[in-house]
Scaffold this motif. Structure first.
Motif, PDB file in Angstrom:
ATOM      1  N   LEU A 153     -14.780   3.597  11.292  1.00 56.07           N
ATOM      2  CA  LEU A 153     -13.692   2.918  10.596  1.00 56.07           C
ATOM      3  C   LEU A 153     -12.897   3.847   9.685  1.00 56.07           C
ATOM      4  CD1 LEU A 153     -15.400  -0.449   9.565  1.00 56.07           C
ATOM      5  CD2 LEU A 153     -13.903  -0.012  11.510  1.00 56.07           C
ATOM      6  N   THR A 154     -13.157   5.149   9.775  1.00 54.33           N
ATOM      7  CA  THR A 154     -12.479   6.096   8.884  1.00 54.33           C
ATOM      8  C   THR A 154     -10.957   5.987   8.951  1.00 54.33           C
ATOM      9  OG1 THR A 154     -14.339   7.627   8.997  1.00 54.33           O
ATOM     10  CG2 THR A 154     -12.253   8.521   8.247  1.00 54.33           C
ATOM     11  N   PRO A 155     -10.326   5.900  10.145  1.00 60.64           N
ATOM     12  CA  PRO A 155      -8.865   5.764  10.170  1.00 60.64           C
ATOM     13  C   PRO A 155      -8.373   4.486   9.486  1.00 60.64           C
ATOM     14  CG  PRO A 155      -9.694   6.411  12.328  1.00 60.64           C
ATOM     15  CD  PRO A 155     -10.885   6.016  11.515  1.00 60.64           C
ATOM     16  N   VAL A 156      -9.105   3.387   9.668  1.00 63.65           N
ATOM     17  CA  VAL A 156      -8.722   2.127   9.023  1.00 63.65           C
ATOM     18  C   VAL A 156      -8.847   2.244   7.510  1.00 63.65           C
ATOM     19  CG1 VAL A 156      -9.320  -0.312   8.775  1.00 63.65           C
ATOM     20  CG2 VAL A 156      -9.332   0.753  11.041  1.00 63.65           C
ATOM     21  N   LEU A 157      -9.921   2.888   7.049  1.00 64.40           N
ATOM     22  CA  LEU A 157     -10.117   3.064   5.613  1.00 64.40           C
ATOM     23  C   LEU A 157      -9.055   3.990   5.021  1.00 64.40           C
ATOM     24  CD1 LEU A 157     -14.004   3.286   5.614  1.00 64.40           C
ATOM     25  CD2 LEU A 157     -12.615   1.465   4.629  1.00 64.40           C
ATOM     26  N   ALA A 158      -8.625   4.990   5.801  1.00 63.71           N
ATOM     27  CA  ALA A 158      -7.491   5.808   5.356  1.00 63.71           C
ATOM     28  C   ALA A 158      -6.253   4.935   5.178  1.00 63.71           C
ATOM     29  CB  ALA A 158      -7.220   6.921   6.364  1.00 63.71           C
ATOM     30  N   GLY A 159      -6.065   3.988   6.094  1.00 63.58           N
ATOM     31  CA  GLY A 159      -4.949   3.059   5.973  1.00 63.58           C
ATOM     32  C   GLY A 159      -5.039   2.189   4.735  1.00 63.58           C
ATOM     33  N   VAL A 160      -6.262   1.784   4.372  1.00 63.54           N
ATOM     34  CA  VAL A 160      -6.450   1.017   3.134  1.00 63.54           C
ATOM     35  C   VAL A 160      -6.019   1.843   1.926  1.00 63.54           C
ATOM     36  CG1 VAL A 160      -8.169  -0.052   1.614  1.00 63.54           C
ATOM     37  CG2 VAL A 160      -8.308  -0.402   4.087  1.00 63.54           C
ATOM     38  N   ALA A 161      -6.443   3.117   1.900  1.00 67.23           N
ATOM     39  CA  ALA A 161      -6.076   3.993   0.785  1.00 67.23           C
ATOM     40  C   ALA A 161      -4.561   4.164   0.694  1.00 67.23           C
ATOM     41  CB  ALA A 161      -6.757   5.355   0.941  1.00 67.23           C
ATOM     42  N   PHE A 162      -3.914   4.362   1.830  1.00 71.36           N
ATOM     43  CA  PHE A 162      -2.464   4.552   1.803  1.00 71.36           C
ATOM     44  C   PHE A 162      -1.719   3.244   1.527  1.00 71.36           C
ATOM     45  CE2 PHE A 162      -3.468   8.511   4.233  1.00 71.36           C
ATOM     46  CZ  PHE A 162      -2.964   9.384   3.283  1.00 71.36           C
ATOM     47  N   ALA A 163      -2.337   2.104   1.820  1.00 74.20           N
ATOM     48  CA  ALA A 163      -1.751   0.828   1.410  1.00 74.20           C
ATOM     49  C   ALA A 163      -1.779   0.699  -0.109  1.00 74.20           C
ATOM     50  CB  ALA A 163      -2.502  -0.331   2.066  1.00 74.20           C
ATOM     51  N   VAL A 164      -2.873   1.170  -0.732  1.00 73.93           N
ATOM     52  CA  VAL A 164      -2.935   1.204  -2.195  1.00 73.93           C
ATOM     53  C   VAL A 164      -1.822   2.093  -2.744  1.00 73.93           C
ATOM     54  CG1 VAL A 164      -4.306   1.975  -4.176  1.00 73.93           C
ATOM     55  CG2 VAL A 164      -5.406   0.699  -2.326  1.00 73.93           C
ATOM     56  N   VAL A 165      -1.614   3.245  -2.106  1.00 76.90           N
ATOM     57  CA  VAL A 165      -0.524   4.143  -2.510  1.00 76.90           C
ATOM     58  C   VAL A 165       0.814   3.412  -2.441  1.00 76.90           C
ATOM     59  CG1 VAL A 165       0.764   6.228  -1.898  1.00 76.90           C
ATOM     60  CG2 VAL A 165      -1.737   6.245  -1.834  1.00 76.90           C
ATOM     61  N   ALA A 166       1.042   2.686  -1.352  1.00 75.05           N
ATOM     62  CA  ALA A 166       2.324   1.999  -1.159  1.00 75.05           C
ATOM     63  C   ALA A 166       2.542   0.918  -2.215  1.00 75.05           C
ATOM     64  CB  ALA A 166       2.369   1.385   0.240  1.00 75.05           C
ATOM     65  N   VAL A 167       1.518   0.125  -2.474  1.00 77.49           N
ATOM     66  CA  VAL A 167       1.657  -0.958  -3.457  1.00 77.49           C
ATOM     67  C   VAL A 167       1.887  -0.396  -4.854  1.00 77.49           C
ATOM     68  CG1 VAL A 167       0.453  -2.870  -4.583  1.00 77.49           C
ATOM     69  CG2 VAL A 167       0.312  -2.594  -2.100  1.00 77.49           C
ATOM     70  N   ALA A 168       1.107   0.621  -5.226  1.00 75.42           N
ATOM     71  CA  ALA A 168       1.276   1.232  -6.548  1.00 75.42           C
ATOM     72  C   ALA A 168       2.653   1.883  -6.665  1.00 75.42           C
ATOM     73  CB  ALA A 168       0.175   2.254  -6.793  1.00 75.42           C
ATOM     74  N   ALA A 169       3.097   2.570  -5.600  1.00 76.86           N
ATOM     75  CA  ALA A 169       4.396   3.238  -5.630  1.00 76.86           C
ATOM     76  C   ALA A 169       5.536   2.233  -5.744  1.00 76.86           C
ATOM     77  CB  ALA A 169       4.567   4.093  -4.380  1.00 76.86           C
ATOM     78  N   ARG A 170       5.437   1.139  -5.010  1.00 76.41           N
ATOM     79  CA  ARG A 170       6.472   0.095  -5.090  1.00 76.41           C
ATOM     80  C   ARG A 170       6.549  -0.471  -6.500  1.00 76.41           C
ATOM     81  NH1 ARG A 170      11.158  -2.368  -3.606  1.00 76.41           N
ATOM     82  NH2 ARG A 170      10.954  -4.506  -2.893  1.00 76.41           N
ATOM     83  N   ASN A 171       5.403  -0.515  -7.190  1.00 75.75           N
ATOM     84  CA  ASN A 171       5.340  -1.087  -8.526  1.00 75.75           C
ATOM     85  C   ASN A 171       5.973  -0.172  -9.586  1.00 75.75           C
ATOM     86  OD1 ASN A 171       4.043  -3.527  -9.922  1.00 75.75           O
ATOM     87  ND2 ASN A 171       3.347  -1.832 -11.203  1.00 75.75           N
TER      88      ASN A 171
END
Length: 276
Positions: A153-171
């Protein structure tokens, strides 16, 4: 710079970065250790650093785009870099790609186009600081331990991390420089980006680059779109709500097919001259 132009530049830089990082990760010494340990070994590889520079540039331009564009559009645009990277690899480096991967990438591209067509420019609704820190911080800190336990699941977990980046950046996008530097979510964003890079490096070394990056990007698109629409005030063009639903369905379906057909790519990312 307009948000759409910033997003286009971001996509090109991400695509070039993916190619360079993939080649560097593939030729890394086959020694024990992954994640942060692999990143430490790759830090001395100039090609990987060039790819990382492309990723950083892509992130910076995507950050600018998030000030005026909804998350599902920015994430969709950034995710299309996997297709651009594949084209670059096939044309310039002699990468081999199977027909099923071409078909799946086409399906995912259709989904991303639907998401793009449904986008309506909007300003983000700022999240309450303490709950946002708690949720995004826990997600970020959980990614690397989970990646060690659930390696597939490493690629999916990388996606979770980058989703956090996106949400924080949008904020935090659009804030004055001093406020941006001092904002706690900025530092959550930086840590999540590092965690995502560690997972991505591991995924590129272990499996298919096309499958790994597509899985990562699709996860980021789905989570980012959900967060943007649910809690950050992202808007959809009236009457095109079904475009978003169908677009996400096509992207997720593509990821499932890629995952089910993935194979050990010993020769998949090898150049025509036989270089690793």
């Amino acid at each position: 710079m307009s948000g759409h132009l910033a997003l286009a530049v971001s996509t090109v830089l991400y695509g070039l970065g993916i190619v360079a990082q993939t080649v560097a990760a593939r030729r890394a010494d086959e020694r024990p250790g992954a994640g942060v340990g692999l990143l430490a070994r790759l830090a001395s590889d100039r090609l990987y650093l060039l790819g990382f520079t492309g990723q950083v540039g892509g992130f910076l331009f995507a950050f600018l785009a998030r000030e005026e564009l909804p998350l599902y559009l920015v994430q969709a645009g950034s995710s299309s870099a996997v297709g651009l990277a594949t084209v670059i690899g096939v044309l310039l480096l002699g990468w081999r790609i199977r027909r099923v991967e071409i078909a799946v990438l086409a399906v995912m591209a259709c989904g991303l186009l639907l998401l793009t067509g449904a986008a309506a420019p909007s300003e983000a609704r700022e999240l309450p600081l303490v709950p946002a820190l708690a949720v995004l911080g826990v997600l970020t800190l959980a990614v690397l331990p989970l990646a060690r336990v659930f390696k597939a699941l490493t690629p999916v977990l990388a996606g979770v991390a980058f989703a956090v980046v996106a949400v924080a950046a949008r904020n935090v996008s659009g804030k004055p420089l001093l406020d941006l530097v001092l904002h706690p979510l900025t530092w959550v964003m930086v840590i999540a980006a590092f965690v995502g890079q560690a997972c991505l490096a591991t995924a590129l070394q272990r499996g298919s680059a096309t499958s790994a990056v597509a899985s990562m990007d699709a996860t980021s698109v789905v989570l980012g779109a959900a967060a943007g629409l649910a809690v950050m005030g992202d808007r959809i063009t009236p009457g095109r709500e079904w475009w978003v639903a169908l677009g996400i369905l096509l992207v997720v379906s593509g990821v499932l097919v890629l995952g089910s057909t993935a194979r050990r790519p010993a020769a998949e990312l090898v150049s025509a001259r036989g270089e690793r």
